[in-house]
Scaffold this active site. Structure first.
Site, PDB file in Angstrom:
ATOM      1  N   ASP A  66      -0.240 -12.208  -4.012  1.00 25.93           N
ATOM      2  CA  ASP A  66      -1.033 -11.007  -3.735  1.00 25.93           C
ATOM      3  C   ASP A  66      -0.204 -10.003  -2.929  1.00 25.93           C
ATOM      4  O   ASP A  66       0.248 -10.316  -1.827  1.00 25.93           O
ATOM      5  CB  ASP A  66      -2.278 -11.401  -2.914  1.00 25.93           C
ATOM      6  CG  ASP A  66      -3.184 -10.217  -2.656  1.00 25.93           C
ATOM      7  OD1 ASP A  66      -4.019  -9.919  -3.536  1.00 25.93           O
ATOM      8  OD2 ASP A  66      -3.044  -9.573  -1.594  1.00 25.93           O
TER       9      ASP A  66
ATOM     10  N   TYR B  28       1.467  -2.466   1.406  1.00 29.11           N
ATOM     11  CA  TYR B  28       2.290  -3.428   2.164  1.00 29.11           C
ATOM     12  C   TYR B  28       3.777  -3.082   2.097  1.00 29.11           C
ATOM     13  O   TYR B  28       4.581  -3.633   2.838  1.00 29.11           O
ATOM     14  CB  TYR B  28       2.099  -4.865   1.645  1.00 29.11           C
ATOM     15  CG  TYR B  28       0.671  -5.368   1.592  1.00 29.11           C
ATOM     16  CD1 TYR B  28      -0.357  -4.704   2.256  1.00 29.11           C
ATOM     17  CD2 TYR B  28       0.341  -6.515   0.867  1.00 29.11           C
ATOM     18  CE1 TYR B  28      -1.666  -5.156   2.178  1.00 29.11           C
ATOM     19  CE2 TYR B  28      -0.965  -6.976   0.798  1.00 29.11           C
ATOM     20  CZ  TYR B  28      -1.959  -6.280   1.438  1.00 29.11           C
ATOM     21  OH  TYR B  28      -3.250  -6.737   1.361  1.00 29.11           O
TER      22      TYR B  28
ATOM     23  N   LYS C 258      -2.376  -3.560  -5.492  1.00 28.45           N
ATOM     24  CA  LYS C 258      -3.552  -2.729  -5.199  1.00 28.45           C
ATOM     25  C   LYS C 258      -3.150  -1.270  -5.035  1.00 28.45           C
ATOM     26  O   LYS C 258      -2.080  -0.972  -4.478  1.00 28.45           O
ATOM     27  CB  LYS C 258      -4.218  -3.204  -3.894  1.00 28.45           C
ATOM     28  CG  LYS C 258      -4.373  -4.701  -3.796  1.00 28.45           C
ATOM     29  CD  LYS C 258      -5.119  -5.134  -2.540  1.00 28.45           C
ATOM     30  CE  LYS C 258      -4.979  -6.633  -2.343  1.00 28.45           C
ATOM     31  NZ  LYS C 258      -3.731  -7.040  -1.659  1.00 28.45           N
TER      32      LYS C 258
ATOM     33  N   HIS D 112      -7.809  -0.651  -3.472  1.00 25.89           N
ATOM     34  CA  HIS D 112      -7.693  -1.377  -2.195  1.00 25.89           C
ATOM     35  C   HIS D 112      -8.913  -1.178  -1.277  1.00 25.89           C
ATOM     36  O   HIS D 112      -9.420  -2.126  -0.702  1.00 25.89           O
ATOM     37  CB  HIS D 112      -6.407  -0.915  -1.489  1.00 25.89           C
ATOM     38  CG  HIS D 112      -5.828  -1.913  -0.553  1.00 25.89           C
ATOM     39  ND1 HIS D 112      -4.488  -2.060  -0.365  1.00 25.89           N
ATOM     40  CD2 HIS D 112      -6.405  -2.833   0.259  1.00 25.89           C
ATOM     41  CE1 HIS D 112      -4.253  -3.025   0.505  1.00 25.89           C
ATOM     42  NE2 HIS D 112      -5.410  -3.498   0.898  1.00 25.89           N
TER      43      HIS D 112
HETATM   44  N1  LIG Z   1      -7.637  -6.343   0.452  1.00 28.06           N
HETATM   45  C1  LIG Z   1      -7.487  -6.157   1.734  1.00 28.06           C
HETATM   46  O1  LIG Z   1      -7.947  -5.156   2.324  1.00 28.06           O
HETATM   47  C2  LIG Z   1      -6.725  -7.176   2.529  1.00 28.06           C
HETATM   48  C3  LIG Z   1      -6.741  -7.118   3.924  1.00 28.06           C
HETATM   49  C4  LIG Z   1      -6.030  -8.111   4.605  1.00 28.06           C
HETATM   50  C5  LIG Z   1      -5.355  -9.092   3.914  1.00 28.06           C
HETATM   51  N2  LIG Z   1      -5.321  -9.100   2.541  1.00 28.06           N
HETATM   52  C6  LIG Z   1      -4.584 -10.123   1.759  1.00 28.06           C
HETATM   53  O2  LIG Z   1      -5.024 -11.405   2.201  1.00 28.06           O
HETATM   54  C7  LIG Z   1      -3.892 -12.161   2.641  1.00 28.06           C
HETATM   55  C8  LIG Z   1      -4.284 -13.136   3.732  1.00 28.06           C
HETATM   56  O3  LIG Z   1      -4.883 -12.466   4.836  1.00 28.06           O
HETATM   57  P1  LIG Z   1      -4.140 -12.285   6.247  1.00 28.06           P
HETATM   58  O4  LIG Z   1      -2.686 -12.271   6.055  1.00 28.06           O
HETATM   59  O5  LIG Z   1      -4.772 -11.103   6.888  1.00 28.06           O
HETATM   60  O6  LIG Z   1      -4.633 -13.532   7.094  1.00 28.06           O
HETATM   61  P2  LIG Z   1      -4.698 -15.142   6.940  1.00 28.06           P
HETATM   62  O7  LIG Z   1      -4.049 -15.589   5.695  1.00 28.06           O
HETATM   63  O8  LIG Z   1      -6.108 -15.521   7.216  1.00 28.06           O
HETATM   64  O9  LIG Z   1      -3.853 -15.621   8.207  1.00 28.06           O
HETATM   65  C9  LIG Z   1      -2.484 -15.392   8.321  1.00 28.06           C
HETATM   66  C10 LIG Z   1      -2.074 -15.867   9.713  1.00 28.06           C
HETATM   67  O10 LIG Z   1      -2.355 -17.259   9.846  1.00 28.06           O
HETATM   68  C11 LIG Z   1      -1.165 -17.949  10.197  1.00 28.06           C
HETATM   69  N3  LIG Z   1      -1.172 -19.229   9.482  1.00 28.06           N
HETATM   70  C12 LIG Z   1      -1.041 -19.435   8.137  1.00 28.06           C
HETATM   71  N4  LIG Z   1      -1.102 -20.740   7.838  1.00 28.06           N
HETATM   72  C13 LIG Z   1      -1.280 -21.390   9.006  1.00 28.06           C
HETATM   73  C14 LIG Z   1      -1.398 -22.761   9.348  1.00 28.06           C
HETATM   74  N5  LIG Z   1      -1.347 -23.712   8.419  1.00 28.06           N
HETATM   75  N6  LIG Z   1      -1.571 -23.085  10.657  1.00 28.06           N
HETATM   76  C15 LIG Z   1      -1.628 -22.121  11.593  1.00 28.06           C
HETATM   77  N7  LIG Z   1      -1.515 -20.805  11.337  1.00 28.06           N
HETATM   78  C16 LIG Z   1      -1.350 -20.435  10.053  1.00 28.06           C
HETATM   79  C17 LIG Z   1      -0.012 -17.045   9.770  1.00 28.06           C
HETATM   80  O11 LIG Z   1       1.117 -17.251  10.628  1.00 28.06           O
HETATM   81  P3  LIG Z   1       2.659 -17.275  10.131  1.00 28.06           P
HETATM   82  O12 LIG Z   1       2.822 -16.268   9.034  1.00 28.06           O
HETATM   83  O13 LIG Z   1       3.400 -16.925  11.381  1.00 28.06           O
HETATM   84  O14 LIG Z   1       2.950 -18.682   9.670  1.00 28.06           O
HETATM   85  C18 LIG Z   1      -0.612 -15.666  10.000  1.00 28.06           C
HETATM   86  O15 LIG Z   1      -0.516 -15.291  11.345  1.00 28.06           O
HETATM   87  C19 LIG Z   1      -2.930 -11.061   3.093  1.00 28.06           C
HETATM   88  O16 LIG Z   1      -1.628 -11.531   3.323  1.00 28.06           O
HETATM   89  C20 LIG Z   1      -3.076 -10.068   1.983  1.00 28.06           C
HETATM   90  O17 LIG Z   1      -2.350 -10.497   0.833  1.00 28.06           O
HETATM   91  C21 LIG Z   1      -6.022  -8.153   1.844  1.00 28.06           C
END
Ligand SMILES: NC(=O)c1ccc[n+]([C@@H]2O[C@H](COP(=O)([O-])OP(=O)(O)OC[C@H]3O[C@@H](n4cnc5c(N)ncnc54)[C@H](OP(=O)(O)O)[C@@H]3O)[C@@H](O)[C@H]2O)c1
Length: 278
Positions: free
Chosen positions: A46, A51, A76, A109
């Site tokens: 994704d 980004y 997106k 998005h």
């Molecule tokens: N459509 C939208 O508006 C929107 C908005 C936000 C996000 N997104 C998409 O959704 C994806 C995921 O959301 P997100 O990046 O906001 O948050 P997330 O996946 O909920 O959390 C990411 C965080 O969790 C940590 N983490 C991951 N695996 C872990 C584990 N096993 N143990 C402990 N900590 C862990 C990562 O740290 P490290 O990286 O330091 O390991 C990072 O700080 C995004 O990357 C993006 O592709 C879309």
């Protein structure tokens, strides 16, 4: 290798239910992180124009040597490009950055209700779908009111609505609306950006299963039929998160995690997010 379940979108296209998120991974780090994910067995990536890392995603896919048909790629439309011609031109740049002939899924998005042009952007996505350069199109952060307008005013029903969802923010009304209209819900920030991983209910269930808290949270999403895209730049977490597919929660455990909902968002509210400069 771990088998990742798939969900079939409303136009018949299958999507791997557990994918890899890339928000906040800089373009220079993205190639390594995405390559780690592909090597660990992820087959769904994704990204987004916002980004600014589509180039790194494309480099990793090329370096993986995987056949194009084996990797599901989502991008997106950025907020500044809702005008029809801008949307089409920015999609051309997306394909060029990704070094691909087509994406599997292209999303609006944010709805940006104060800008008021998401129907115009949707016309452009419908055109991209017709041209075969996206296998499916959808939206992100659309509330039921935005979806209702889209359904009333257009012909293609979005295949996906990607929304914030995690145990502290289950976003139940949007998920219910999606489900009732054949729209697949994808969870962004599925781990609550790490915040939910110390919740005692989650750590308790993790101990019972000999799993990590992140695996338990991801297994909860999977059990509810939601598509998840956790992000990590840490190779050991990238690999262990994927093994959430092997964690089977009982109905009671799923219900206990769902009951943690506090209505607590990590990100912006879609009704008030109107920035076009990102
Ligand atoms: N459509 C939208 O508006 C929107 C908005 C936000 C996000 N997104 C998409 O959704 C994806 C995921 O959301 P997100 O990046 O906001 O948050 P997330 O996946 O909920 O959390 C990411 C965080 O969790 C940590 N983490 C991951 N695996 C872990 C584990 N096993 N143990 C402990 N900590 C862990 C990562 O740290 P490290 O990286 O330091 O390991 C990072 O700080 C995004 O990357 C993006 O592709 C879309």
């Amino acid at each position: 290798m771990t088998t990742i379940p798939t969900v079939t979108l409303n136009n018949g296209v299958p999507i791997p239910q557990l994918g890899f998120g890339t928000y906040k991974i800089g373009d220079d780090e993205t190639r390594d992180a995405v390559l780690s994910a592909l090597e660990a067995g992820y087959r769904h990536i994704d990204t987004a124009q916002m980004y600014r890392n589509e180039r790194g995603v494309g480099d990793a896919i090329a370096a993986s040597g995987l056949p194009r048909g084996e990797v599901f790629v989502t991008s997106k439309l950025n907020n500044g490009h809702h005008a029809y011609d801008d949307a089409l031109a920015s999609f051309d740049r997306t394909l060029s950055e990704l070094q691909l002939e087509f994406v599997d899924l292209f999303l609006i998005h944010w709805p940006l209700p104060a800008v008021g042009r998401y129907l115009e952007a949707w016309r452009a996505l419908e055109e991209i779908l017709r041209s075969g350069r996206a296998r499916a199109i959808g939206v992100s952060n659309f509330q039921p009111a935005h979806l209702r307008t889209l359904l009333d005013e257009s012909t293609v029903v979005p295949a996906v609505n990607q929304i914030e969802m995690h145990p502290w923010f289950t976003n139940a009304d949007v998920r219910y609306f999606d489900e009732s209209h054949g729209i697949t819900t994808e969870a962004w920030s599925p781990l609550g950006r790490g915040a939910v991983l110390e919740d005692p209910v989650i750590t308790g269930i993790a101990e019972d299963h000999g799993a990590t808290p992140a695996q338990v949270v991801l297994a909860w999403h999977l059990a509810r039929g939601v598509v998840v895209i956790p992000k990590s730049v840490t190779p050991s977490r990238i690999a262990s998160n994927l093994r959430a597919v092997d964690v089977e929660l009982s109905e009671d455990e799923v219900a206990a995690i769902t009951a943690l909902d506090r209505g607590e968002r990590q990100g912006s509210h879609p009704d008030t997010e109107n920035r076009t400069d990102r």
